[in-house]
Each structure stands twice: as C-alpha cells, then as structure tokens.
Design a protein around this motif. Sequence first.
Motif, short mmCIF file in Angstrom:
data_model
loop_
_atom_site.label_atom_id
_atom_site.label_comp_id
_atom_site.label_asym_id
_atom_site.label_seq_id
_atom_site.Cartn_x
_atom_site.Cartn_y
_atom_site.Cartn_z
N ARG A 26 0.82 -1.22 0.00
CA ARG A 26 0.00 0.00 0.00
C ARG A 26 0.85 1.27 0.00
O ARG A 26 0.58 2.19 -0.74
N ASN A 27 1.84 1.33 0.90
CA ASN A 27 2.65 2.54 1.04
C ASN A 27 3.75 2.32 2.06
O ASN A 27 3.83 1.27 2.67
N ASN A 28 4.56 3.34 2.27
CA ASN A 28 5.58 3.26 3.30
C ASN A 28 5.23 4.09 4.53
O ASN A 28 6.05 4.30 5.40
N SER A 29 4.01 4.59 4.57
CA SER A 29 3.56 5.39 5.71
C SER A 29 2.70 4.52 6.63
O SER A 29 1.54 4.80 6.85
N THR A 30 3.32 3.48 7.14
CA THR A 30 2.60 2.53 7.97
C THR A 30 2.94 2.75 9.43
O THR A 30 4.10 2.96 9.78
N ALA A 31 1.91 2.66 10.26
CA ALA A 31 2.12 2.66 11.71
C ALA A 31 2.13 1.20 12.15
O ALA A 31 1.31 0.40 11.72
N TYR A 32 3.08 0.86 13.00
CA TYR A 32 3.23 -0.51 13.49
C TYR A 32 2.95 -0.50 14.97
O TYR A 32 3.70 0.10 15.75
N ILE A 33 1.85 -1.14 15.37
CA ILE A 33 1.51 -1.24 16.79
C ILE A 33 2.08 -2.57 17.29
O ILE A 33 1.62 -3.64 16.90
N ALA A 34 3.09 -2.47 18.14
CA ALA A 34 3.76 -3.64 18.70
C ALA A 34 3.22 -3.87 20.11
O ALA A 34 3.33 -2.98 20.96
N THR A 35 2.65 -5.05 20.34
CA THR A 35 2.02 -5.32 21.64
C THR A 35 2.88 -6.16 22.57
O THR A 35 2.46 -6.47 23.67
N SER A 36 4.07 -6.54 22.12
CA SER A 36 4.89 -7.41 22.96
C SER A 36 5.63 -6.63 24.03
O SER A 36 5.86 -5.43 23.91
N VAL A 37 5.99 -7.34 25.06
CA VAL A 37 6.84 -6.81 26.12
C VAL A 37 8.07 -7.71 26.15
O VAL A 37 7.95 -8.91 26.38
N ILE A 71 -5.73 5.65 18.30
CA ILE A 71 -6.17 5.39 16.91
C ILE A 71 -6.39 6.69 16.15
O ILE A 71 -5.96 6.82 15.00
N ASP A 72 -7.04 7.66 16.75
CA ASP A 72 -7.28 8.93 16.05
C ASP A 72 -5.96 9.61 15.71
O ASP A 72 -5.76 10.09 14.60
N GLU A 73 -5.03 9.64 16.66
CA GLU A 73 -3.71 10.23 16.42
C GLU A 73 -3.00 9.53 15.26
O GLU A 73 -2.44 10.18 14.38
N ILE A 74 -3.03 8.22 15.27
CA ILE A 74 -2.39 7.45 14.20
C ILE A 74 -3.04 7.76 12.86
O ILE A 74 -2.35 7.94 11.86
N HIS A 78 -1.04 8.46 9.41
CA HIS A 78 -0.85 7.26 8.59
C HIS A 78 -2.18 6.80 7.99
O HIS A 78 -3.23 7.07 8.55
N SER A 79 -2.09 6.09 6.89
CA SER A 79 -3.29 5.51 6.29
C SER A 79 -3.32 3.99 6.46
O SER A 79 -4.34 3.35 6.24
N THR A 80 -2.18 3.42 6.86
CA THR A 80 -2.05 1.98 7.00
C THR A 80 -1.49 1.66 8.38
O THR A 80 -0.57 2.31 8.85
N VAL A 81 -2.07 0.62 9.01
CA VAL A 81 -1.63 0.21 10.34
C VAL A 81 -1.54 -1.31 10.37
O VAL A 81 -2.38 -2.02 9.83
N GLU A 126 -13.01 2.57 17.33
CA GLU A 126 -12.23 3.75 16.94
C GLU A 126 -11.69 3.61 15.52
O GLU A 126 -11.69 4.57 14.75
N VAL A 127 -11.24 2.41 15.15
CA VAL A 127 -10.75 2.18 13.78
C VAL A 127 -11.87 2.44 12.78
O VAL A 127 -11.65 3.06 11.73
N LYS A 128 -13.07 2.00 13.09
CA LYS A 128 -14.20 2.15 12.17
C LYS A 128 -14.60 3.60 11.95
O LYS A 128 -15.27 3.92 10.99
N LYS A 129 -14.15 4.49 12.81
CA LYS A 129 -14.42 5.93 12.65
C LYS A 129 -13.43 6.58 11.69
O LYS A 129 -13.55 7.76 11.40
N THR A 130 -12.44 5.82 11.23
CA THR A 130 -11.36 6.37 10.41
C THR A 130 -11.41 5.80 9.00
O THR A 130 -12.29 5.01 8.67
#
Length: 186
Positions: A26-37, A71-74, A78-81, A126-130
């Motif tokens: 899709r693009n290189n403007s991707t946000a990566y949400i990492a949930t690991s610790v 989510i709103d900030e992202i 970004h357009s891709t997550v 929140e995702v569905k609002k974007t």
Amino acid sequence: MSKIILVTGGARSGKSGFAESLCKARNNSTAYIATSVAFDDEMKERVRKHQESRPQEWQTYEIYKDIYTIIDEISQKHSTVILDCITLLVNNLMFVDGIDIDNATEQEINELEEYIKDQVRKMIEEVKKTDLYFVMVTNEIGLGVVPSYKLGRVYCDFVGRINQMLGQLSDEVYFTVCGIPTKIKG
C-alpha cells in the motif's frame, strides 16, 4: 471508510510476513503497533528480528493497553496500520492487574475476559471511525492440545473468543499455513 483485516495462523506460519506484505504493497507510511513486552533475552531477539523485517519508514507504537486512545492520532499521520499481535495483547492484558488465574474465581475470570473484550471492542470502534487500512495479526492457538493447567486453558479460551469476535468484525480474514495465506473471509 476503514478496512479491517485479520491474519491468523499457527506459530511460524508466515502470518506476520504476510501482514507486513499487505501493508508494504500500500505505502511506506505505515504505523506498526507492537504489543509485545520484551521480558527476557529470547523475546528481545524476537522483537529485534521483527524490527529488522519492516521498513525503517514505519513508525512503531509500543502499546498493548488502551490502544483505542491512539487510533485517532495514528489516523492523522498514517493511512495503514499493522497490529502485531492480538495474542500478546491478550496475554499482557491478562496480567495487568496481577490477577492469579490459577486461584481466581469464575467471576473474576469472567470479569477479566470482559475487560479484554472491551479493550478490543473499543479499538475496533475507533478504527471504524477512520479511513485506516488496519491489519491485525493473531495466533490460531485452538488447533493444538488443550493445556492441562488452568492458566493455559483460560488463555486459550480468551484468545479463541477474541479471535472469533475479530473474525466477525473484520472485512477480510486470512489463514496462513506453511507461509501460504488463504483468504477465508471477504
């Protein structure tokens, strides 16, 4: 209008690589949400390998609790997550209040599951609002043996029900086996 994609499969099935390829296409403007610790050296090594596999341009958000709040900030940047992964998100949320699963009452376990489901529901709302193209990775852990210990059974139950919920809420679902993704919804 958002597009929500769930990618599932067993351990080392190629699900993260496939999810990343969807985003790279899709693009290189991707946000990566990492949930690991990264709590030990082995996990730190896994995190490092994941970081090396994705483009440097991707912005990483390390978070597993209250993801819905960013989510709103992202979506402004970004357009891709990609969110990797739901399974670790569930694991981390199970221990956020220090509950002793092995000695917990059924009510405490039910309340904990509702808390986790609420966290995931709020994120999807929140995702569905974007207009985000939102790809989530999860493990399909229900194909193996049922654990003999309570914590393992509770974890499998939680992940299984969260995966079912996300499968219903997603526009597309892919199952990966041996590095081969198969579309099963959408």
